[in-house]
Write a protein that holds these residues in place. Structure first.
Motif, PDB file in Angstrom:
ATOM      1  N   ALA A   1      88.922 142.832  75.014  1.00  0.00           N
ATOM      2  CA  ALA A   1      87.808 142.411  74.163  1.00  0.00           C
ATOM      3  C   ALA A   1      86.471 142.970  74.636  1.00  0.00           C
ATOM      4  O   ALA A   1      85.472 142.864  73.926  1.00  0.00           O
ATOM      5  CB  ALA A   1      87.733 140.884  74.118  1.00  0.00           C
ATOM      6  N   ALA A   2      86.449 143.551  75.831  1.00  0.00           N
ATOM      7  CA  ALA A   2      85.193 144.071  76.374  1.00  0.00           C
ATOM      8  C   ALA A   2      84.808 145.366  75.672  1.00  0.00           C
ATOM      9  O   ALA A   2      85.621 146.277  75.528  1.00  0.00           O
ATOM     10  CB  ALA A   2      85.325 144.310  77.875  1.00  0.00           C
ATOM     11  N   ASP A   3      83.570 145.443  75.243  1.00  0.00           N
ATOM     12  CA  ASP A   3      83.051 146.673  74.665  1.00  0.00           C
ATOM     13  C   ASP A   3      83.115 147.782  75.717  1.00  0.00           C
ATOM     14  O   ASP A   3      82.898 147.534  76.905  1.00  0.00           O
ATOM     15  CB  ASP A   3      81.603 146.439  74.225  1.00  0.00           C
ATOM     16  N   PHE A   4      83.398 149.005  75.289  1.00  0.00           N
ATOM     17  CA  PHE A   4      83.490 150.105  76.246  1.00  0.00           C
ATOM     18  C   PHE A   4      82.184 150.288  77.019  1.00  0.00           C
ATOM     19  O   PHE A   4      82.191 150.586  78.213  1.00  0.00           O
ATOM     20  CB  PHE A   4      83.856 151.411  75.540  1.00  0.00           C
ATOM     21  N   SER A   5      81.057 150.118  76.346  1.00  0.00           N
ATOM     22  CA  SER A   5      79.781 150.286  77.046  1.00  0.00           C
ATOM     23  C   SER A   5      79.586 149.191  78.090  1.00  0.00           C
ATOM     24  O   SER A   5      78.972 149.421  79.140  1.00  0.00           O
ATOM     25  CB  SER A   5      78.613 150.296  76.061  1.00  0.00           C
TER      26      SER A   5
ATOM     27  N   ARG B   1      79.713 163.535  83.689  1.00  0.00           N
ATOM     28  CA  ARG B   1      78.561 163.053  84.457  1.00  0.00           C
ATOM     29  C   ARG B   1      78.654 161.550  84.694  1.00  0.00           C
ATOM     30  O   ARG B   1      78.353 161.068  85.784  1.00  0.00           O
ATOM     31  CB  ARG B   1      77.255 163.393  83.729  1.00  0.00           C
ATOM     32  N   GLN B   2      79.047 160.813  83.670  1.00  0.00           N
ATOM     33  CA  GLN B   2      79.140 159.365  83.833  1.00  0.00           C
ATOM     34  C   GLN B   2      80.262 158.979  84.791  1.00  0.00           C
ATOM     35  O   GLN B   2      80.159 157.980  85.498  1.00  0.00           O
ATOM     36  CB  GLN B   2      79.359 158.692  82.475  1.00  0.00           C
ATOM     37  N   ARG B   3      81.319 159.765  84.811  1.00  0.00           N
ATOM     38  CA  ARG B   3      82.440 159.453  85.705  1.00  0.00           C
ATOM     39  C   ARG B   3      82.152 159.811  87.158  1.00  0.00           C
ATOM     40  O   ARG B   3      82.840 159.331  88.059  1.00  0.00           O
ATOM     41  CB  ARG B   3      83.703 160.210  85.263  1.00  0.00           C
ATOM     42  N   GLN B   4      81.159 160.657  87.413  1.00  0.00           N
ATOM     43  CA  GLN B   4      80.969 161.203  88.750  1.00  0.00           C
ATOM     44  C   GLN B   4      80.824 160.143  89.841  1.00  0.00           C
ATOM     45  O   GLN B   4      81.441 160.271  90.908  1.00  0.00           O
ATOM     46  CB  GLN B   4      79.767 162.153  88.773  1.00  0.00           C
ATOM     47  N   PRO B   5      80.034 159.074  89.638  1.00  0.00           N
ATOM     48  CA  PRO B   5      79.965 158.049  90.694  1.00  0.00           C
ATOM     49  C   PRO B   5      81.323 157.426  90.996  1.00  0.00           C
ATOM     50  O   PRO B   5      81.624 157.100  92.151  1.00  0.00           O
ATOM     51  CB  PRO B   5      78.991 157.012  90.114  1.00  0.00           C
TER      52      PRO B   5
ATOM     53  N   LEU C   1      89.013 150.082  81.804  1.00  0.00           N
ATOM     54  CA  LEU C   1      87.890 150.797  82.394  1.00  0.00           C
ATOM     55  C   LEU C   1      88.151 152.298  82.391  1.00  0.00           C
ATOM     56  O   LEU C   1      87.260 153.098  82.084  1.00  0.00           O
ATOM     57  CB  LEU C   1      87.648 150.300  83.820  1.00  0.00           C
ATOM     58  N   LYS C   2      89.376 152.689  82.712  1.00  0.00           N
ATOM     59  CA  LYS C   2      89.705 154.115  82.679  1.00  0.00           C
ATOM     60  C   LYS C   2      89.568 154.663  81.263  1.00  0.00           C
ATOM     61  O   LYS C   2      89.095 155.784  81.061  1.00  0.00           O
ATOM     62  CB  LYS C   2      91.121 154.336  83.209  1.00  0.00           C
ATOM     63  N   GLU C   3      89.955 153.855  80.291  1.00  0.00           N
ATOM     64  CA  GLU C   3      89.824 154.286  78.900  1.00  0.00           C
ATOM     65  C   GLU C   3      88.357 154.436  78.515  1.00  0.00           C
ATOM     66  O   GLU C   3      87.978 155.368  77.800  1.00  0.00           O
ATOM     67  CB  GLU C   3      90.513 153.277  77.981  1.00  0.00           C
ATOM     68  N   ALA C   4      87.524 153.524  79.001  1.00  0.00           N
ATOM     69  CA  ALA C   4      86.098 153.572  78.678  1.00  0.00           C
ATOM     70  C   ALA C   4      85.441 154.834  79.218  1.00  0.00           C
ATOM     71  O   ALA C   4      84.491 155.354  78.625  1.00  0.00           O
ATOM     72  CB  ALA C   4      85.393 152.339  79.242  1.00  0.00           C
ATOM     73  N   PHE C   5      85.945 155.331  80.340  1.00  0.00           N
ATOM     74  CA  PHE C   5      85.387 156.547  80.928  1.00  0.00           C
ATOM     75  C   PHE C   5      86.200 157.789  80.583  1.00  0.00           C
ATOM     76  O   PHE C   5      85.858 158.886  80.997  1.00  0.00           O
ATOM     77  CB  PHE C   5      85.324 156.417  82.451  1.00  0.00           C
TER      78      PHE C   5
ATOM     79  N   ALA D   1      89.361 158.967  77.481  1.00  0.00           N
ATOM     80  CA  ALA D   1      89.569 159.495  76.134  1.00  0.00           C
ATOM     81  C   ALA D   1      88.589 158.920  75.124  1.00  0.00           C
ATOM     82  O   ALA D   1      88.105 159.622  74.244  1.00  0.00           O
ATOM     83  CB  ALA D   1      91.004 159.211  75.687  1.00  0.00           C
ATOM     84  N   SER D   2      88.288 157.626  75.260  1.00  0.00           N
ATOM     85  CA  SER D   2      87.414 156.999  74.271  1.00  0.00           C
ATOM     86  C   SER D   2      86.006 157.564  74.314  1.00  0.00           C
ATOM     87  O   SER D   2      85.245 157.442  73.372  1.00  0.00           O
ATOM     88  CB  SER D   2      87.342 155.492  74.518  1.00  0.00           C
ATOM     89  N   PHE D   3      85.655 158.188  75.431  1.00  0.00           N
ATOM     90  CA  PHE D   3      84.301 158.710  75.579  1.00  0.00           C
ATOM     91  C   PHE D   3      84.280 160.232  75.487  1.00  0.00           C
ATOM     92  O   PHE D   3      83.255 160.858  75.632  1.00  0.00           O
ATOM     93  CB  PHE D   3      83.730 158.242  76.926  1.00  0.00           C
ATOM     94  N   GLY D   4      85.445 160.849  75.242  1.00  0.00           N
ATOM     95  CA  GLY D   4      85.513 162.295  75.124  1.00  0.00           C
ATOM     96  C   GLY D   4      85.774 162.938  76.462  1.00  0.00           C
ATOM     97  O   GLY D   4      84.862 163.287  77.197  1.00  0.00           O
ATOM     98  N   GLU D   5      87.043 163.067  76.823  1.00  0.00           N
ATOM     99  CA  GLU D   5      87.405 163.529  78.162  1.00  0.00           C
ATOM    100  C   GLU D   5      86.793 164.877  78.506  1.00  0.00           C
ATOM    101  O   GLU D   5      86.465 165.151  79.648  1.00  0.00           O
ATOM    102  CB  GLU D   5      88.927 163.616  78.278  1.00  0.00           C
TER     103      GLU D   5
END
Length: 235
Positions: A143-147, A198-202, A181-185, A187-191
């Motif tokens: 139920a958590a929004d990806f953002s 950049r968002q995944r880097q941390p 969480l993996k999905e949010a960072f 395929a859903s965000f454009g692999e």
């Protein structure tokens, strides 16, 4: 004894609420009067109870005025944080109040992110296991929004830094490996997008560090890197 303590707390906050009613009964007005009282332990306990009950009413939709949808929870969260600042002995209770509302994933995205920020701020005060448990539940919820899921990870990594104690490293890796969480960072965000990378880097840097510094977690870290399409440079 516990019942007497709650009774004293209720009396303390009841007196404050009586003063608030002179100005109006809206939560924002009550919160302004409660915050200065949080230096008193009994009043702080009562204020925390007031905030908890208000946040739960809001989550269940029991509001008398639609205009309170945004102001009331913000005021109640502010009281919880005032209690946390003034009463170290109540930090875990503050975490429980915030987490109870956060887990319900009710209200606007701004409120949910505010709750995440407040819960994470308690890490620096030594409330570790309850914070990680609450964040893990949010990060794993369908139920958590990806953002919101991304906000959980990025805000957490912004306030923690290695070296990590082994138990914390394990809980952090477990959180980052949550499928939602993996999905949010992923395929859903454009692999393939540079923005996603950049968002995944941390997260990538953190997982690589955990794998390199904590041998029992190396396999799990390598699996995360593989699943996210990131080269494992630990060898």
């Amino acid at each position: 004894a516990a019942g007497g303590g709650w009774a004293a707390a209720r009396r303390a906050v009841g007196a404050a609420s009586g003063v608030c009613r002179e100005e109006g009964s809206e939560p924002l007005s009550q919160a302004r009067r409660l915050v200065p009282l949080c230096s008193d332990a009994a009043a702080a306990g009562g204020a925390l109870l007031w905030a908890h009950e208000g946040l739960q009413r809001g989550a269940l939709g029991r509001r008398s005025d639609a205009s309170e949808d945004e102001e009331a929870p913000e005021a109640q969260v502010g009281v919880v944080m005032a209690v946390a600042a003034a009463q170290p002995a109540l930090l875990r209770q503050c975490c429980a109040v915030l987490s109870a509302r956060l887990r319900q994933l009710q209200g606007g995205l701004a409120l949910q992110k505010r709750l995440v920020d407040c819960v994470i701020s308690l890490l620096a005060r030594g409330v570790v296991a309850p914070v990680m448990e609450a964040l893990g539940e949010v990060a794993s919820s369908s139920a958590a929004d990806f953002s919101l899921a991304r906000h959980v990870a990025l805000r957490l990594l912004a306030v923690v830094a290695p070296p990590y104690a082994p138990p914390f490293a394990a809980s952090l890796l477990a959180l980052l490996r949550q499928p939602r969480l993996k999905e949010a960072f992923g395929a859903s965000f454009g692999e393939a997008s540079q923005a996603a990378a950049r968002q995944r880097q941390p997260l990538v840097e953190t997982v690589r560090h955990i794998g390199a510094e904590h041998p029992p977690l190396k396999e799990g870290a390598a699996a995360w890197l593989f699943e996210m399409g990131v080269a494992d440079t630990s060898e």
